[in-house]
Design an enzyme around this catalytic site. Structure first.
Site, PDB file in Angstrom:
ATOM      1  N   ARG A  95      32.022   2.849  80.224  1.00 47.84           N
ATOM      2  CA  ARG A  95      33.701   2.885  80.054  1.00 47.84           C
ATOM      3  C   ARG A  95      34.110   2.247  81.164  1.00 47.84           C
ATOM      4  O   ARG A  95      33.779   2.616  82.229  1.00 47.84           O
ATOM      5  CB  ARG A  95      33.981   4.475  79.754  1.00 47.84           C
ATOM      6  N   ARG A 112      44.027  19.686  77.480  1.00 42.80           N
ATOM      7  CA  ARG A 112      44.055  19.361  78.957  1.00 42.80           C
ATOM      8  C   ARG A 112      45.207  19.647  79.790  1.00 42.80           C
ATOM      9  O   ARG A 112      45.188  19.516  81.087  1.00 42.80           O
ATOM     10  CB  ARG A 112      44.039  17.858  79.103  1.00 42.80           C
ATOM     11  N   LYS A 153      31.135  17.731  78.674  1.00 48.23           N
ATOM     12  CA  LYS A 153      31.663  18.335  77.597  1.00 48.23           C
ATOM     13  C   LYS A 153      31.277  17.744  76.370  1.00 48.23           C
ATOM     14  O   LYS A 153      30.835  18.522  75.204  1.00 48.23           O
ATOM     15  CB  LYS A 153      33.159  18.095  77.680  1.00 48.23           C
ATOM     16  N   ARG A 161      26.919   6.882  83.144  1.00 48.16           N
ATOM     17  CA  ARG A 161      27.232   7.308  81.605  1.00 48.16           C
ATOM     18  C   ARG A 161      27.338   5.946  81.084  1.00 48.16           C
ATOM     19  O   ARG A 161      27.986   4.919  81.187  1.00 48.16           O
ATOM     20  CB  ARG A 161      28.679   8.232  82.064  1.00 48.16           C
ATOM     21  N   ARG A 197      41.157  10.455  88.080  1.00 45.75           N
ATOM     22  CA  ARG A 197      40.871  11.357  87.015  1.00 45.75           C
ATOM     23  C   ARG A 197      40.620  12.661  87.500  1.00 45.75           C
ATOM     24  O   ARG A 197      40.949  13.569  86.789  1.00 45.75           O
ATOM     25  CB  ARG A 197      39.675  10.758  86.074  1.00 45.75           C
TER      26      ARG A 197
HETATM   27  P1  ADP Z   1      36.298  12.677  80.278  1.00 53.29           P
HETATM   28  O1  ADP Z   1      36.483  14.108  79.996  1.00 53.29           O
HETATM   29  O2  ADP Z   1      35.211  11.974  80.323  1.00 53.29           O
HETATM   30  O3  ADP Z   1      37.362  12.481  81.380  1.00 53.29           O
HETATM   31  P2  ADP Z   1      37.658  11.978  77.617  1.00 53.29           P
HETATM   32  O4  ADP Z   1      36.825  10.895  76.766  1.00 53.29           O
HETATM   33  O5  ADP Z   1      37.869  13.324  77.239  1.00 53.29           O
HETATM   34  O6  ADP Z   1      37.173  11.533  79.056  1.00 53.29           O
HETATM   35  O7  ADP Z   1      39.259  11.285  77.843  1.00 53.29           O
HETATM   36  C1  ADP Z   1      39.520   9.954  78.169  1.00 53.29           C
HETATM   37  C2  ADP Z   1      40.807   9.837  78.589  1.00 53.29           C
HETATM   38  O8  ADP Z   1      41.545   9.902  77.356  1.00 53.29           O
HETATM   39  C3  ADP Z   1      41.465  10.623  79.581  1.00 53.29           C
HETATM   40  O9  ADP Z   1      41.266  10.328  80.958  1.00 53.29           O
HETATM   41  C4  ADP Z   1      43.090  10.639  79.186  1.00 53.29           C
HETATM   42  O10 ADP Z   1      43.554   9.579  79.563  1.00 53.29           O
HETATM   43  C5  ADP Z   1      42.717  10.610  77.618  1.00 53.29           C
HETATM   44  N1  ADP Z   1      43.056  11.786  76.912  1.00 53.29           N
HETATM   45  C6  ADP Z   1      41.786  12.379  76.331  1.00 53.29           C
HETATM   46  N2  ADP Z   1      42.199  13.518  75.585  1.00 53.29           N
HETATM   47  C7  ADP Z   1      43.291  13.975  76.461  1.00 53.29           C
HETATM   48  C8  ADP Z   1      44.203  15.092  76.175  1.00 53.29           C
HETATM   49  N3  ADP Z   1      43.823  16.065  75.668  1.00 53.29           N
HETATM   50  N4  ADP Z   1      45.644  14.747  76.705  1.00 53.29           N
HETATM   51  C9  ADP Z   1      45.960  13.828  77.486  1.00 53.29           C
HETATM   52  N5  ADP Z   1      45.019  12.849  77.624  1.00 53.29           N
HETATM   53  C10 ADP Z   1      43.794  12.539  77.220  1.00 53.29           C
END
Ligand code: ADP
Ligand code: ZN
Length: 210
Positions: free
Chosen positions: A156, A88, A13, A123, A167
């Protein structure tokens, strides 16, 4: 144009959002990057979010909805934006509607769970600007250094294998239903995300321009 990029963790993404952002000149909004910044700076919100993020759970809806609302109110969003990692959950998608945000398209990056593990373990993310790389598939020009801003590109914490499993579980339970949510509104476009970054970018841009 207001776009959403949907997909599992590690589906690409962030990488694809950067490509669209450059092409269309509209900002990429990553709630993950905003949250990581808050954690790094030790703000109240960051302190609250940290535990959820490190365990592979979602941060509570009201927190991320607040973040998003503030961000899209900023001036650079007036011609559109690309949401990367938001919504999400179904309540987050409903919150966008309540805010009166019209979404033009939802691009769903389709990647099998088996592919995810390798992608996330390789990553690297820039500590400073959030740009994402992969040691094998999309390496920065200089190892460990961000091409865009010269910051450190590091692994990360939540890309550790145990957290990745959690996740993915969270994703299937809470986020995957959004594909159906947007499909019913006629907004969902599925794009194959298994191939290399460039091939996927071409498919994504085609979907955006269609
Ligand atoms: P990825 O898509 O690689 O899992 P992100 O960088 O988008 O990771 O998000 C990392 C973490 O941040 C998620 O696992 C969650 O804990 C939190 N997070 C990010 N965006 C949201 C969201 N829209 N709602 C709830 N938690 C979020
Ligand atoms: Zn950077």
């Amino acid at each position: 144009m207001n776009l959403i990029l949907l997909g599992a963790p590690g589906a690409g993404k962030g990488t694809q959002a950067e490509v669209i952002s450059d092409k269309l000149g509209i900002p990429q909004i990553s709630t993950g990057n905003i949250l990581r910044e808050a954690v790094k700076n030790g703000t109240d919100m960051g302190v609250k979010a940290k535990g959820f993020m490190e365990s592979g759970a979602l941060v509570p809806d009201e927190v991320v909805i607040g973040i998003l609302k503030d961000r899209i109110a900023e001036d650079d969003c007036k011609n559109g934006f690309i949401l990367d990692g938001f919504p999400r959950t179904v309540p987050q998608a409903e919150a966008l509607e309540t805010m009166g945000v019209n979404i033009d398209k939802v691009i769903s990056l389709e990647v099998a769970d088996e592919t995810i593990q390798g992608r996330l373990s390789g990553r690297r993310v820039c500590e400073k600007c959030g740009a994402s790389y992969h040691v094998e598939f999309n390496p920065p020009k200089t190892e460990g250094i961000c091409d865009k801003c010269g910051g450190n590109a590091v692994q990360r914490k939540d890309d550790a294998p145990e957290t990745v499993i959690e996740r993915l579980r969270t994703y299937h339970e809470q986020t995957a239903p959004l594909a159906d949510f947007y499909d019913k509104k006629g907004k969902l476009v599925k794009v194959q995300g298994q191939d290399e970054v460039k091939a996927t970018s071409e498919l994504v841009l085609k979907a955006v321009n269609a």
